[in-house]
Write an enzyme that holds these catalytic residues in place. Sequence first.
Site, PDB file in Angstrom:
ATOM      1  N   GLU A   1       0.820  -1.218   0.000  1.00  0.00           N
ATOM      2  CA  GLU A   1       0.000   0.000   0.000  1.00  0.00           C
ATOM      3  C   GLU A   1       0.851   1.264   0.000  1.00  0.00           C
ATOM      4  O   GLU A   1       0.351   2.358  -0.257  1.00  0.00           O
ATOM      5  CB  GLU A   1      -0.933   0.001   1.211  1.00  0.00           C
ATOM      6  CG  GLU A   1      -0.274   0.096   2.565  1.00  0.00           C
ATOM      7  CD  GLU A   1       0.173  -1.255   3.117  1.00  0.00           C
ATOM      8  OE1 GLU A   1       0.480  -1.323   4.330  1.00  0.00           O
ATOM      9  OE2 GLU A   1       0.232  -2.237   2.346  1.00  0.00           O
TER      10      GLU A   1
ATOM     11  N   CYS B   1      16.128  -6.831   2.518  1.00  0.00           N
ATOM     12  CA  CYS B   1      16.152  -8.010   3.387  1.00  0.00           C
ATOM     13  C   CYS B   1      17.512  -8.693   3.338  1.00  0.00           C
ATOM     14  O   CYS B   1      17.823  -9.526   4.185  1.00  0.00           O
ATOM     15  CB  CYS B   1      15.043  -8.985   3.010  1.00  0.00           C
ATOM     16  SG  CYS B   1      15.159  -9.591   1.326  1.00  0.00           S
TER      17      CYS B   1
END
Length: 539
Positions: free
Chosen positions: A216, A321
């Site tokens: 989002e 990550c």
Amino acid sequence: MLLRSSLRGVRNSRAFRPQIFPSWNSHFSTASKPSCDPRYPPRALNFIGGAFVDSQAKEWVDVINPATQQILSQLPLTTNEEFKAAVSAAKQAFPPWRNTPIITRQRIMLKLQELIRRETDKLAKIITAEQGKTLKDAHGDVFRGLEVVEHACGMASLQMGEYVSNVSSGIDTYSIREPLGVCAGICPFNFPAMIPLWMFPIAVTCGNTFVLKPTEKAPGASIMLAELAKKAGLPDGVLNIVHGTHDIVNAICDDDDIRAISFVGSNTAGMHIYARAAAKGKRIQCNLGAKNHGIVMPDANMDATINALVAAGFGAAGQRCMALSTVVFVGDSKSWENKLIERAKALKVNAGFEPDPDLGPVISKQAKERICGLVQSGIESGARLVLDGRTIEVPGYAHGNFIGPTILSDVTGEMECYKEEIFGPVLICMKADSLDEAIKIVNSNKYGNGASIFTTSGAAARKFQTEIEAGQVGINVPIPVPLPFFSFTGSKASFAGDLNFYGKAGVSFYTQIKTVTQQWKDLPSDSKVSLAMPTSQKL
């Protein structure tokens, strides 16, 4: 220059959007608001059954430029009816798509990779505006996803089964890989193009249909990729996009027609998804958090190693990550530390569209507060702050979520700043007296995404490779993410599931094996029925 001027000077998103998103109007709607209100942000559309459609959502969230706090668009919290429509479109598209020849599916991927190449600049600009990373890094985001699309172009070979003739007298057995059905993907903010491209190209080329929930915070790249997939010839309903937050995530977990879920994101969200979806019998792959370590041996090449640590620790503002966020120095660390500070201080922090920035802002004000809080907790626990980027000011971007390169030294394993994934431009430095001790530090950490060693000793590298508990191992390579013909092999608390993303494991994840055993022979007319368990001798 016009683009950079618009970023600095323009403060309403309608004036801003044509500069960043040329020819992108079809993906947004302003029809629900009077045109006399120029400040009203455009609204993102869902993509259902091959068409971009207005949402009837009652709630919307703002998509904000992290360098300026400018509202670029609004995202719907998609209604349950709209979500069901997307799943229904995918379900209806599945039977004809699974029966489409695999060579045809490959050709669509070939066309898609051509279109992505052609539109890389536009995709990168969307990513930089919404996510904040530098334009150069945004191009890398697109390119690493493109490599997976190119890998999917060889699906005919990847999806081959096995065949054994005459396993018993006159009997053959073979296996085939078949698609699962409707699959879904839930994406994070840090790689708005790469992560969606980890998911749907492999899934749909295997013959599945797909429902994608973009982040989002930076949905624009996913929306544009859907348009490019349609242009490439992907049939209506094969790829669908629904926007939202936790309600849509839960709906994906609960829906009986969705067979498999791919997720990349935090451990909290990932383990919630894993538990909830597994309870419904779904197949799941979750790439989760990380605390990637780099062990630096005394014999390592200093210049090359320092460059690697700085690039891997601070690139993308640490929002990877696979960011190398923790350095373990074996032996004396003072000379290394001084060089590290010197090199980090030279990095340029600025908005992603400005000339030659090294790192841009973090994604949100909340993320900045969390990062700064973890740095402060480290200081209060006894860590030494040798470089502080928390109060950096970027001229022209007073409201941006900027944090400069930050280095904490003398960190120990019980500190919160070490145990938590900071996900910002913060490098943590630890010490070990030996390689054995350094390996013990790494293996004691709950995460297992990646780990690297920097050394000129083959024996040390071999020992590290053998004993380290991490899915992706680098030897003089700071971010050892494999190319797509391998798989992204995170382990321990960094991965939940049995089959990793892309490569052979990715194809296995999106397919199920069917074995066929057949015989073609005429039986004698006087043959008798046997109720004994058949064996290879008696089949």
